[in-house]
Design a protein around this motif. Structure first.
Motif, PDB file in Angstrom:
ATOM      1  N   GLY A 268       0.802  -1.212   0.000  1.00 25.83           N
ATOM      2  CA  GLY A 268       0.000   0.000   0.000  1.00 25.83           C
ATOM      3  C   GLY A 268       0.838   1.267   0.000  1.00 25.83           C
ATOM      4  O   GLY A 268       2.026   1.264  -0.319  1.00 25.83           O
ATOM      5  N   LEU A 269       0.218   2.377   0.396  1.00 29.40           N
ATOM      6  CA  LEU A 269       0.855   3.671   0.261  1.00 29.40           C
ATOM      7  C   LEU A 269       0.185   4.689   1.166  1.00 29.40           C
ATOM      8  O   LEU A 269      -0.820   4.394   1.831  1.00 29.40           O
ATOM      9  CB  LEU A 269       0.824   4.133  -1.190  1.00 29.40           C
ATOM     10  CG  LEU A 269      -0.514   4.261  -1.925  1.00 29.40           C
ATOM     11  CD1 LEU A 269      -0.271   4.949  -3.263  1.00 29.40           C
ATOM     12  CD2 LEU A 269      -1.202   2.934  -2.201  1.00 29.40           C
ATOM     13  N   ILE A 270       0.747   5.876   1.232  1.00 34.18           N
ATOM     14  CA  ILE A 270       0.164   6.965   2.002  1.00 34.18           C
ATOM     15  C   ILE A 270      -1.101   7.454   1.299  1.00 34.18           C
ATOM     16  O   ILE A 270      -1.192   7.444   0.074  1.00 34.18           O
ATOM     17  CB  ILE A 270       1.187   8.105   2.160  1.00 34.18           C
ATOM     18  CG1 ILE A 270       2.408   7.600   2.937  1.00 34.18           C
ATOM     19  CG2 ILE A 270       0.580   9.310   2.876  1.00 34.18           C
ATOM     20  CD1 ILE A 270       3.571   8.565   2.943  1.00 34.18           C
ATOM     21  N   ASP A 271      -2.080   7.897   2.078  1.00 35.05           N
ATOM     22  CA  ASP A 271      -3.412   8.163   1.537  1.00 35.05           C
ATOM     23  C   ASP A 271      -3.446   9.168   0.396  1.00 35.05           C
ATOM     24  O   ASP A 271      -4.204   9.001  -0.563  1.00 35.05           O
ATOM     25  CB  ASP A 271      -4.379   8.588   2.649  1.00 35.05           C
ATOM     26  CG  ASP A 271      -3.865   9.739   3.501  1.00 35.05           C
ATOM     27  OD1 ASP A 271      -2.719  10.174   3.307  1.00 35.05           O
ATOM     28  OD2 ASP A 271      -4.618  10.196   4.384  1.00 35.05           O
ATOM     29  N   CYS A 272      -2.626  10.223   0.449  1.00 36.51           N
ATOM     30  CA  CYS A 272      -2.700  11.218  -0.619  1.00 36.51           C
ATOM     31  C   CYS A 272      -2.277  10.628  -1.964  1.00 36.51           C
ATOM     32  O   CYS A 272      -2.817  10.996  -3.014  1.00 36.51           O
ATOM     33  CB  CYS A 272      -1.866  12.446  -0.279  1.00 36.51           C
ATOM     34  SG  CYS A 272      -0.087  12.152  -0.138  1.00 36.51           S
ATOM     35  N   TYR A 273      -1.331   9.684  -1.958  1.00 33.24           N
ATOM     36  CA  TYR A 273      -0.899   9.063  -3.203  1.00 33.24           C
ATOM     37  C   TYR A 273      -1.987   8.149  -3.763  1.00 33.24           C
ATOM     38  O   TYR A 273      -2.135   8.016  -4.984  1.00 33.24           O
ATOM     39  CB  TYR A 273       0.404   8.304  -2.994  1.00 33.24           C
ATOM     40  CG  TYR A 273       1.575   9.210  -2.720  1.00 33.24           C
ATOM     41  CD1 TYR A 273       2.262   9.828  -3.767  1.00 33.24           C
ATOM     42  CD2 TYR A 273       1.981   9.490  -1.424  1.00 33.24           C
ATOM     43  CE1 TYR A 273       3.318  10.688  -3.520  1.00 33.24           C
ATOM     44  CE2 TYR A 273       3.037  10.351  -1.167  1.00 33.24           C
ATOM     45  CZ  TYR A 273       3.703  10.945  -2.218  1.00 33.24           C
ATOM     46  OH  TYR A 273       4.744  11.805  -1.973  1.00 33.24           O
ATOM     47  N   ALA A 274      -2.746   7.516  -2.878  1.00 30.96           N
ATOM     48  CA  ALA A 274      -3.872   6.713  -3.345  1.00 30.96           C
ATOM     49  C   ALA A 274      -4.880   7.598  -4.073  1.00 30.96           C
ATOM     50  O   ALA A 274      -5.435   7.212  -5.111  1.00 30.96           O
ATOM     51  CB  ALA A 274      -4.539   6.000  -2.170  1.00 30.96           C
ATOM     52  N   SER A 275      -5.114   8.788  -3.547  1.00 34.45           N
ATOM     53  CA  SER A 275      -6.021   9.718  -4.221  1.00 34.45           C
ATOM     54  C   SER A 275      -5.467  10.136  -5.579  1.00 34.45           C
ATOM     55  O   SER A 275      -6.221  10.344  -6.534  1.00 34.45           O
ATOM     56  CB  SER A 275      -6.250  10.957  -3.351  1.00 34.45           C
ATOM     57  OG  SER A 275      -7.031  10.650  -2.222  1.00 34.45           O
ATOM     58  N   PHE A 276      -4.148  10.253  -5.680  1.00 39.40           N
ATOM     59  CA  PHE A 276      -3.536  10.544  -6.978  1.00 39.40           C
ATOM     60  C   PHE A 276      -3.899   9.452  -7.982  1.00 39.40           C
ATOM     61  O   PHE A 276      -4.355   9.736  -9.087  1.00 39.40           O
ATOM     62  CB  PHE A 276      -2.016  10.644  -6.825  1.00 39.40           C
ATOM     63  CG  PHE A 276      -1.294  10.944  -8.113  1.00 39.40           C
ATOM     64  CD1 PHE A 276      -0.926  12.234  -8.422  1.00 39.40           C
ATOM     65  CD2 PHE A 276      -0.986   9.943  -9.023  1.00 39.40           C
ATOM     66  CE1 PHE A 276      -0.257  12.527  -9.613  1.00 39.40           C
ATOM     67  CE2 PHE A 276      -0.328  10.216 -10.216  1.00 39.40           C
ATOM     68  CZ  PHE A 276       0.035  11.515 -10.505  1.00 39.40           C
ATOM     69  N   PHE A 277      -3.702   8.196  -7.590  1.00 39.69           N
ATOM     70  CA  PHE A 277      -3.917   7.091  -8.518  1.00 39.69           C
ATOM     71  C   PHE A 277      -5.386   6.910  -8.879  1.00 39.69           C
ATOM     72  O   PHE A 277      -5.699   6.322  -9.911  1.00 39.69           O
ATOM     73  CB  PHE A 277      -3.358   5.794  -7.937  1.00 39.69           C
ATOM     74  CG  PHE A 277      -1.854   5.736  -7.939  1.00 39.69           C
ATOM     75  CD1 PHE A 277      -1.139   5.890  -9.108  1.00 39.69           C
ATOM     76  CD2 PHE A 277      -1.147   5.555  -6.763  1.00 39.69           C
ATOM     77  CE1 PHE A 277       0.241   5.851  -9.125  1.00 39.69           C
ATOM     78  CE2 PHE A 277       0.238   5.507  -6.763  1.00 39.69           C
ATOM     79  CZ  PHE A 277       0.937   5.662  -7.941  1.00 39.69           C
ATOM     80  N   ALA A 278      -6.283   7.413  -8.039  1.00 41.37           N
ATOM     81  CA  ALA A 278      -7.702   7.318  -8.374  1.00 41.37           C
ATOM     82  C   ALA A 278      -8.036   8.107  -9.630  1.00 41.37           C
ATOM     83  O   ALA A 278      -9.036   7.827 -10.294  1.00 41.37           O
ATOM     84  CB  ALA A 278      -8.555   7.823  -7.210  1.00 41.37           C
ATOM     85  N   ASN A 279      -7.201   9.063  -9.975  1.00 41.31           N
ATOM     86  CA  ASN A 279      -7.469   9.931 -11.126  1.00 41.31           C
ATOM     87  C   ASN A 279      -6.827   9.459 -12.420  1.00 41.31           C
ATOM     88  O   ASN A 279      -6.901  10.145 -13.427  1.00 41.31           O
ATOM     89  CB  ASN A 279      -6.989  11.346 -10.813  1.00 41.31           C
ATOM     90  CG  ASN A 279      -7.814  12.004  -9.736  1.00 41.31           C
ATOM     91  OD1 ASN A 279      -8.939  12.404  -9.964  1.00 41.31           O
ATOM     92  ND2 ASN A 279      -7.258  12.094  -8.538  1.00 41.31           N
ATOM     93  N   PHE A 280      -6.179   8.303 -12.380  1.00 39.50           N
ATOM     94  CA  PHE A 280      -5.505   7.803 -13.568  1.00 39.50           C
ATOM     95  C   PHE A 280      -5.891   6.355 -13.827  1.00 39.50           C
ATOM     96  O   PHE A 280      -6.265   5.611 -12.926  1.00 39.50           O
ATOM     97  CB  PHE A 280      -3.980   7.899 -13.405  1.00 39.50           C
ATOM     98  CG  PHE A 280      -3.475   9.300 -13.399  1.00 39.50           C
ATOM     99  CD1 PHE A 280      -3.054   9.910 -14.564  1.00 39.50           C
ATOM    100  CD2 PHE A 280      -3.433  10.028 -12.217  1.00 39.50           C
ATOM    101  CE1 PHE A 280      -2.599  11.217 -14.555  1.00 39.50           C
ATOM    102  CE2 PHE A 280      -2.983  11.330 -12.204  1.00 39.50           C
ATOM    103  CZ  PHE A 280      -2.563  11.926 -13.376  1.00 39.50           C
ATOM    104  N   LYS A 281      -5.765   5.947 -15.070  1.00 40.87           N
ATOM    105  CA  LYS A 281      -5.979   4.551 -15.425  1.00 40.87           C
ATOM    106  C   LYS A 281      -4.741   4.035 -16.137  1.00 40.87           C
ATOM    107  O   LYS A 281      -3.980   4.785 -16.735  1.00 40.87           O
ATOM    108  CB  LYS A 281      -7.205   4.385 -16.308  1.00 40.87           C
ATOM    109  CG  LYS A 281      -7.186   5.222 -17.592  1.00 40.87           C
ATOM    110  CD  LYS A 281      -8.498   5.070 -18.342  1.00 40.87           C
ATOM    111  CE  LYS A 281      -8.527   5.959 -19.577  1.00 40.87           C
ATOM    112  NZ  LYS A 281      -9.784   5.832 -20.324  1.00 40.87           N
ATOM    113  N   SER A 282      -4.523   2.731 -16.058  1.00 42.36           N
ATOM    114  CA  SER A 282      -3.328   2.126 -16.642  1.00 42.36           C
ATOM    115  C   SER A 282      -3.650   1.613 -18.034  1.00 42.36           C
ATOM    116  O   SER A 282      -4.527   0.780 -18.217  1.00 42.36           O
ATOM    117  CB  SER A 282      -2.847   0.968 -15.758  1.00 42.36           C
ATOM    118  OG  SER A 282      -1.681   0.408 -16.271  1.00 42.36           O
ATOM    119  N   LEU A 283      -2.953   2.145 -19.038  1.00 42.33           N
ATOM    120  CA  LEU A 283      -3.198   1.756 -20.425  1.00 42.33           C
ATOM    121  C   LEU A 283      -1.865   1.510 -21.134  1.00 42.33           C
ATOM    122  O   LEU A 283      -0.799   1.855 -20.636  1.00 42.33           O
ATOM    123  CB  LEU A 283      -3.966   2.857 -21.171  1.00 42.33           C
ATOM    124  CG  LEU A 283      -5.407   3.144 -20.723  1.00 42.33           C
ATOM    125  CD1 LEU A 283      -5.932   4.316 -21.513  1.00 42.33           C
ATOM    126  CD2 LEU A 283      -6.284   1.929 -20.915  1.00 42.33           C
TER     127      LEU A 283
END
Length: 573
Positions: A268-283
């Motif tokens: 896992g990771l620190i919460d703010c970085y999780a929010s970062f990844f919520a805005n991106f998708k892996s393509l």
């Protein structure tokens, strides 16, 4: 036919939240929330703690809740994020680990444990290393009290010889360790090989990641390597976000998922970085996230951007941290954001009760009150034309990294009526916008090619804040504001991000390829103010920004003079 799913869990300041996401799509299948709390020590307000037991019970509860609502789908894996808090445990004579209370007395009192040093805890003033280790460059050259290392240093001074029987975990690592071992020492942990992420520094000042010479010699902390708890045995460095680190303990798996289930635990990771990844998708395609700034506006505020090649962080900003094999991340922020509104509503004589705040119509009614109080002005922002507010109650996190900077209010009134409440509320929103401008200025000055900012977190729903933010940032930098819409309820934003990290990690394992990030769609903020009024509001905010910068310098000069001329410790004696 039902497919499997991933569970993402977010451990915040006030609650634990979880989502289950379908393995074949981005659909949220279920979501759950369970409340938690933190306590300010009544004898010393710099000591702020939380309960290990309370967090763990809430953590398991949200998993149980989502399982009841996923229509019998299997759980492939779990990934979690948490605040940058510090878990402290004590090793008993039989080798077992129990919570170590870390309030100001460190007492072994019965009842609710106080075994988590909350991220907001300021028991230690900024730690100044004896030398200048190179890895400190990633923390803008200094520690601040919110980081784990100065907290561990203070605990070592408070506890004396008893310090040697303590074990420390970053919060998300402790929860992963609990999932894998069920709290039974190192049972179930298997060795993994970590390649690439071997930089000797903890992300955002987390404990895991720092090399022992820095902790022992530069920071003068008498800590052993085996006192730093890990969720897995790491050959070198720290795992990348989403790396497989083990499986859920059999006893926990049996009680949660039923017999025969083998659920992966992802790093896992620190919460703010999780929010970062919520805005991106892996393509397979590629979009450099360096064009985007993510603002996570919750209890505190974090500003994150990333690059596909390592580069020096902007002056005063932390990073680059290599969270993924292909990406380096940079972060700045301020400690008091949404919590300022919470405290205003709770403490002001014209504030609101918990039941009023919980009403489904509260914000609609409150916005109507703001409109009524400011109806004689061309814009509500002119109500505070001659007032200025800074909410740096916990010092400046970045870019000044100065814990001595404090809050203040210019132009307050002795009449604490409804108009005063509205005035202070709007001043808080101004403060958030001016701080956001300061953060972006750091990145823009150092050549980050930012084109837009995506806002997530609870304050992304505050339309007044978003409109002012768009107005100021567009006029100052040509950067436009978008509100994330990857989840319908913003409080599940980070949990969704954690679930996506797990999902991407599994797919990358199958394909043998790295992650590529592309922004999801977000909703652009439209300006409703007339052009002439908007120009005047921007001019007012420009003046206030100048005031803020002058006041920061004045505070630093004043504090330096006081520290140099007055022996505070001798005075107290």
């Amino acid at each position: 036919m039902n497919t499997g799913c991933y569970i993402g869990i977010d451990v915040g300041s006030r609650s634990v939240r979880a989502v289950a996401v379908d393995a074949d799509s981005d659909e949220v299948l279920a979501q759950a929330e369970s409340s938690i709390s933190y306590e300010v020590d009544p004898t010393n307000s710099s000591y702020i703690t939380a309960s290990q037991c309370e967090v763990w019970v809430a953590f398991l509860d949200v998993i149980k809740q989502v399982i009841r609502n996923i229509m019998g789908r299997s759980i492939i894996g779990i990934c979690l994020d948490a605040t940058c808090s510090l878990v402290v445990m004590r090793v008993e004579s039989d080798g077992s680990l129990v919570p170590q209370n870390v309030d100001s007395t460190y007492s072994k009192i019965s009842g609710k444990d106080k075994g988590i040093v909350f991220w907001m805890d300021h028991r230690s003033e900024a730690l100044r290393p004896k030398d200048n280790p190179k890895e400190m460059e990633k923390l803008a050259g200094m520690f601040i009290p919110e980081m784990a290392v100065p907290k561990v240093k203070q605990i070592s001074e408070d506890c004396g010889e008893a310090f040697q029987s303590l074990k420390f975990f970053d919060l998300h690592e402790w929860l992963e360790w609990m999932l894998i071992t069920n709290g039974e020492a190192d049972k179930g942990i298997s060795e993994i090989t970590v390649s690439g992420n071997c930089e000797p520094v903890g992300i955002d000042g987390s404990l895991a990641g720092f090399c022992m010479p820095t902790l022992n010699h530069s920071c003068d902390i008498p800590i052993r390597a085996d006192q730093i708890g890990r969720a897995c045995k790491v050959v070198a460095g720290i795992p990348f976000a989403g790396q497989r680190i083990g499986y859920v303990n059999k006893d926990i798996s049996q009680s949660l998922f039923g017999s025969g289930s083998q659920v992966v635990v992802f790093s896992g990771l620190i919460d703010c970085y999780a929010s970062f990844f919520a805005n991106f998708k892996s393509l397979n395609g590629f979009t450099d996230p360096g064009n985007c700034m993510i603002m996570v506006a919750g209890t505190s505020a974090c500003f994150l951007s990333g690059t596909s090649q390592p580069r020096k962080a902007p002056t005063g900003i932390w990073g680059g941290f290599r969270l993924l094999p292909e990406y380096w991340f940079y972060e700045g922020g301020f400690s008091c954001c949404g919590v300022l509104i919470d405290h205003l509503f709770h403490d002001h004589p014209c504030g609101y009760t918990s039941s009023q705040l919980a009403s489904s119509t509260f914000w609609k009614d409150f916005d109507s009150t703001v409109d009524r109080i400011t109806r004689d002005y061309d814009s509500e922002w002119f109500l505070n034309r001659r007032r200025f507010y800074s909410g740096d109650y916990l010092g400046n996190r970045t870019p000044y990294n100065d814990s001595s900077i404090s809050s203040y209010l210019i132009g307050d009134s002795m009449v604490q009526d409804e108009r005063n409440l509205i005035s202070k509320y709007l001043l808080i929103l101004e403060y958030i916008v001016l701080q956001a401008r300061l953060m972006l200025e750091c990145f823009v000055k150092d050549g980050f090619p930012l084109q837009n900012m995506i806002v997530c977190g609870s304050l992304a729903k505050n339309y007044r804040l978003m409109e002012l933010l768009e107005l100021v940032l567009a006029a100052t930098f040509g950067i436009h504001v978008f509100v994330s819409n990857c989840v319908s309820d913003m409080k599940y934003h980070a949990a969704y991000g954690s679930s996506m990290v797990a999902k991407w990690a599994s797919r990358d394992d199958e394909k043998g390829s790295g992650q590529r990030l592309e922004p999801l769609k977000a909703v652009n903020i439209e300006r409703n103010a007339k052009a002439t009024t908007a120009d005047r509001v921007v001019s007012l905010m420009n003046i206030k920004y100048g005031v803020m910068m002058k006041m920061i310098k004045m505070q630093q000069i004043t504090n330096d003079q006081l520290d140099a001329d007055i022996d505070i410790e001798q005075h107290h004696q």
